[in-house]
Design an enzyme around this catalytic site. Structure first.
Site, PDB file in Angstrom:
ATOM      1  N   LYS A 175       0.851  -1.182   0.000  1.00 55.88           N
ATOM      2  CA  LYS A 175       0.000   0.000   0.000  1.00 55.88           C
ATOM      3  C   LYS A 175       0.895   1.244   0.000  1.00 55.88           C
ATOM      4  CE  LYS A 175      -4.138   1.442   2.538  1.00 55.88           C
ATOM      5  NZ  LYS A 175      -4.967   1.100   3.712  1.00 55.88           N
ATOM      6  N   GLU A 209     -18.886  -6.578  10.463  1.00 67.43           N
ATOM      7  CA  GLU A 209     -19.806  -5.880  11.354  1.00 67.43           C
ATOM      8  C   GLU A 209     -20.807  -6.825  12.005  1.00 67.43           C
ATOM      9  OE1 GLU A 209     -18.229  -2.988   8.345  1.00 67.43           O
ATOM     10  OE2 GLU A 209     -19.167  -4.978   8.221  1.00 67.43           O
ATOM     11  N   ARG A 221     -25.197  -3.290   7.688  1.00 64.34           N
ATOM     12  CA  ARG A 221     -24.808  -4.668   7.428  1.00 64.34           C
ATOM     13  C   ARG A 221     -25.068  -5.568   8.628  1.00 64.34           C
ATOM     14  NH1 ARG A 221     -20.225  -4.282   3.271  1.00 64.34           N
ATOM     15  NH2 ARG A 221     -19.697  -6.342   4.003  1.00 64.34           N
TER      16      ARG A 221
END
Length: 639
Positions: free
Chosen positions: A282, A366, A394
Site C-alpha cells: 500500500k 460488522e 450490514r
C-alpha cells in the site's frame, strides 16, 4: 507528450513497449499524488495496484470481460486506464468523478460498490450468468486481504468452488492491510506465505539437482511434483483455497507487471474459477505514503506533495468520542471497545493504546462485531461497538435478533451519520434512525455538540438492559449550544414569543433549528426550539410541548421516511394530539457526491428553506400574519 496521454482505453496498453509501460506506471503514480494532494481521496490503495491494474487490462478485454473491484476505493487506476485521466482534477468534487466505480461514468464500471466483501458474490453471479447464456466472457474480481476478513466473501468462495464452469479469476490483492494491518487467522495465514520464500527456493534447488541426474526421466518429474505439493502445504496456506476446490496461482509480486501478466494469462487459460495471489505494498512508489505508519495514506486530507504533510484540521466529532472513550475506560473496567477494521477512523486507537486487552478489531465483519458484543454483554461486560453509520446497515439482523431480543447492554457508536458527502451514496449515514426505529427496546441518542456527546455516551453505557446508539456526523462539531431549560429529558434551546411553532432539531441539526428560529422571530412568529437528546423512544415531554404549540417542525439529517419526525408524528397520533407536523429530512434517494453543505442545500435542509416553508404553514393555519421571508443573498451556515 507523455505515454498516459495516448491511453484512452484499455486496449491501447497492448501497443506499448516495455519501456513505455514502465513510464506509464510512473505517470499514473504522479497523477494520483498530484490530484489527491489537492482534493484528498484514497491514495495509498491506488498506488499499490498500478502494475496489477495495468496487467489486468492487458490480459483481459474490458468491458466485454467484466472487472469488479471489492470496496471500489482502489479503482482510480482503472478509471485512468479507461479514459478518465483528464477528469482527475475534479475527483470527488460535485459534478466530477466519483471516488468509486460508477456506471454513469463508464461502460467499464459495472458495480457501484463501496461496502467491502461483496465483489466475489457479484462476480459469482456474473460468471454463472455468462455460462448459462453461453457467452465466452471472463469475470475478474479484485479483492484485498482486508475484505477477505468479511464473512460474505467466504460465503461467495464456498459457492464459487462448486461452479466449475465459471470463467472467474479472483485476484487477491494482498497488502496486509485494510485501513490498518489486517487482523485475524486469515491474515496470519497469508502473512506466512507473504513473508516465507523458503518453498520456492527449495523447489529451485531440488529441480536443478534432479535435472542433473541422468536417466531419471518421468520419475524425477513425479517426485518433484509430489514434493512441490508437500512443501507448499508445509510452508504456505494456499491449501486454504485449494481445499475448497479452487485453482491457486501465486504468490506473485504485484509490482512486477510481467509476473502479474504471466500469472493472469495462466489463470485465464484455466476454464474455471482461479485465485491469483498478488503481494503488493500500500502506498508503493510515494515515500511519504509508504512511511505513513497509521494507514499508508489510505485516504488522506489534501497534503503537501514534497513533505507529505496533510493540511491541519481542527478537532472533529471523532476526536471528542475518542477522549470520551478513554475517560470511560478509566472509570469502568467493564467497558470494552470493538470496531470492524476501523480503529483509527472511528477514534478507538487511543482507547486501544491505554487498554489493549479491552479493545478488539474484528476485521471487516460488522455482523460478527455485533454478536460478539452480545456475548460479551451476556458475560458481564459493556461493549461499545464503533463503526461508520453506513456500515451498521450490514449488522441490522444482529442488532435486532442477537442484541435487542436478549435485552443486552451494548452501545453502538455511529460515526459519520447523516450526510457525509465526498464518498457518495453508499457512505451517507442517512438510514440508521429509520432502520433502528423498529428495534424493540433500543434507545437512540443524537448529540448536538461535543459536550452533549460526552454526556450522552455516559448515559448510553449506563443502560444494561437494552441496546443503545449514539450517532454523530462527519467533520467538526459546532460551538456548544447551551439549554435554557429542560422539560423531561428534552433540552429547550429557545423560548421566544407565543407558542406558534415548536422546532425539533435532531442532533447536529439543532444548529440549523436555531437559524430557523432567528428567521421566524424576525417575521413575528413565536418559536420554541428543542433538542430531544434521546430521539428513540419519543419523550412524553415532547408530546406535551407539541400539544401546546400550533405547529411542529422536525429537522433531521436522516431519511425523512421512518425517521425521527415520522416517529414523532406517529406518537402524536397515538396520543390523540392533532398538532400538524412538518417533516424536514433527507429524501429517500441515493445522493450524488458533493460537500456536506452543498448536499444539505440541494435537499432543502437549510435554515432559510425550512423557515420559508414554516412561514407558509403558519400562514395557512391563520395563527398569526408573518411577514414573508425575503431571499437571502448570503450563504447559510449549515450544521
Amino acid at each position: 507528450m507523455g505515454v498516459l496521454a495516448t491511453v484512452k482505453e484499455p486496449r491501447d496498453l497492448r501497443d506499448l513497449t516495455e519501456a513505455q509501460l514502465d513510464d506509464l506506471a510512473t505517470e499514473i503514480r504522479d497523477l494520483l499524488v498530484r490530484s489527491t494532494s489537492k482534493v484528498g481521496g484514497h491514495l495509498g490503495p491506488n498506488l499499490g495496484v498500478v502494475e496489477l491494474t495495468m496487467g489486468i487490462h492487458r490480459v483481459f478485454d474490458s468491458p466485454r470481460d467484466r472487472v469488479v473491484f471489492d470496496t471500489g476505493h482502489q479503482s482510480y487506476v482503472h478509471k485512468i486506464l479507461t479514459g478518465r485521466a483528464d477528469d482527475f482534477d475534479v475527483l470527488r468534487q460535485e459534478g466530477g468523478l466519483s471516488g468509486y466505480p460508477s456506471q454513469a461514468e463508464s461502460e467499464h464500471d459495472i458495480v457501484e460498490n463501496s461496502h467491502a466483501s461483496t465483489a466475489l458474490s457479484y462476480a459469482d453471479g456474473l460468471a454463472k450468468a455468462y455460462a448459462i447464456r453461453g457467452e465466452d466472457r471472463h469475470v475478474v474480481a479484485v479483492i484485498g486481504d482486508g475484505a477477505l476478513t468479511g464473512g460474505m466473501a467466504w460465503e461467495a468462495l464456498n459457492n464459487i468452488a462448486v461452479a466449475p464452469d465459471s470463467r472467474l479469476v479472483i485476484v487477491v490483492n494482498d497488502n496486509g492491510r485494510s485501513y490498518t494491518p489486517t487482523v485475524g487467522g486469515l491474515a496470519t495465514a497469508l502473512a506466512s506465505l507473504r513473508t516465507d520464500p523458503r518453498y520456492e527456493q527449495l523447489l529451485d534447488v531440488v529441480k536443478r539437482r534432479l535435472n542433473g541426474v541422468p536417466g531419471v526421466g518421468p520419475a524425477a518429474y513425479d517426485a518433484l511434483h509430489a514434493m512441490k505439493k508437500g512443501v507448499k502445504d508445509a510452508f504456505a496456506p494456499q491449501g486454504l483455497f485449494e481445499d475448497l476446490g479452487l485453482k491457486y496461482v501465486g504468490p506473485v509480486d504485484g509490482h512486477d507487471r510481467g509476473a502479474v501478466e504471466q500469472a493472469l494469462t495462466q489463470a485465464k487459460k484455466f476454464r474455471g474459477p482461479v485465485i491469483v495471489h498478488a503481494i503488493t505494498r500500500k502506498g508503493f512508489g510515494y515515500d511519504a505514503a509508504e512511511r505513513h505508519e497509521a494507514d499508508q495514506f489510505h485516504s488522506p486530507q489534501p497534503f503537501d506533495i514534497a513533505s507529505g504533510e496533510e493540511r491541519k484540521r481542527g478537532r472533529i466529532w471523532t476526536d471528542h468520542f475518542s477522549e470520551a472513550m478513554v475517560a470511560l475506560g478509566e472509570r469502568r473496567e467493564d467497558v470494552v471497545g470493538i470496531t470492524a477494521a476501523m480503529m483509527h477512523p472511528v477514534g478507538l486507537d487511543a482507547f486501544q493504546a491505554q487498554f489493549p486487552e479491552r479493545t478488539f478489531d474484528v476485521g471487516i465483519a460488522e455482523q460478527h462485531a455485533a454478536t460478539s458484543a452480545a456475548g460479551m454483554a451476556m458475560a458481564g461486560l459493556h461493549p461499545v461497538v464503533a463503526v461508520y453509520a453506513t456500515f451498521l446497515n450490514r449488522a441490522f439482523d444482529q442488532v435486532l435478533m442477537d442484541v435487542a431480543l436478549h435485552r443486552l447492554g451494548v452501545t453502538f457508536v455511529l460515526d459519520r451519520s447523516g450526510v457525509t458527502g465526498d464518498d457518495g451514496a453508499s457512505h451517507n449515514g442517512m438510514w440508521d434512525m429509520s432502520v433502528l426505529q423498529c428495534v424493540p427496546g433500543l434507545r437512540l441518542a443524537a448529540p448536538r455538540d461535543a459536550t452533549r456527546l460526552h454526556a450522552l455516551l455516559d448515559e448510553a453505557v449506563a443502560v444494561d438492559d437494552a441496546p443503545t446508539v449514539v450517532r454523530f456526523p462527519k467533520g467538526a462539531p459546532p460551538a456548544d449550544l447551551e439549554a435554557v431549560d429542560r422539560v423531561g429529558g428534552v433540552d429547550v434551546l429557545v423560548r421566544d414569543g407565543a407558542r406558534d411553532v415548536l422546532v425539533v432539531g435532531v442532533g447536529s441539526m439543532a444548529t440549523t433549528a436555531m437559524g430557523v428560529a432567528e428567521r421566524l422571530r424576525a417575521q413575528g412568529v413565536g418559536v420554541t426550539v428543542v433538542d430531544p437528546r434521546w430521539v428513540k423512544p419519543v419523550d412524553p415531554a415532547l408530546l406535551d410541548l407539541a400539544r401546546d404549540h400550533a405547529l411542529v417542525v422536525s429537522i433531521e439529517d436522516n431519511g425523512v421516511q421512518g425517521g425521527v419526525g415520522a416517529s414523532i408524528l406517529q406518537a402524536l397520533n397515538a396520543a390523540g394530539i392533532d398538532t400538524p407536523v412538518r417533516l424536514h429530512g433527507i429524501p429517500q434517494e441515493f445522493l450524488d457526491h458533493a460537500k456536506r453543505d452543498a448536499i444539505l442545500a440541494r435537499v432543502g435542509l437549510t435554515a432559510q428553506e425550512i423557515a420559508r416553508d414554516t412561514v407558509e404553514a403558519v400562514s395557512a393555519l391563520d395563527v398569526c400574519t408573518p411577514v414573508p421571508l425575503a431571499e437571502e443573498t448570503t450563504d447559510d451556515t449549515l450544521a
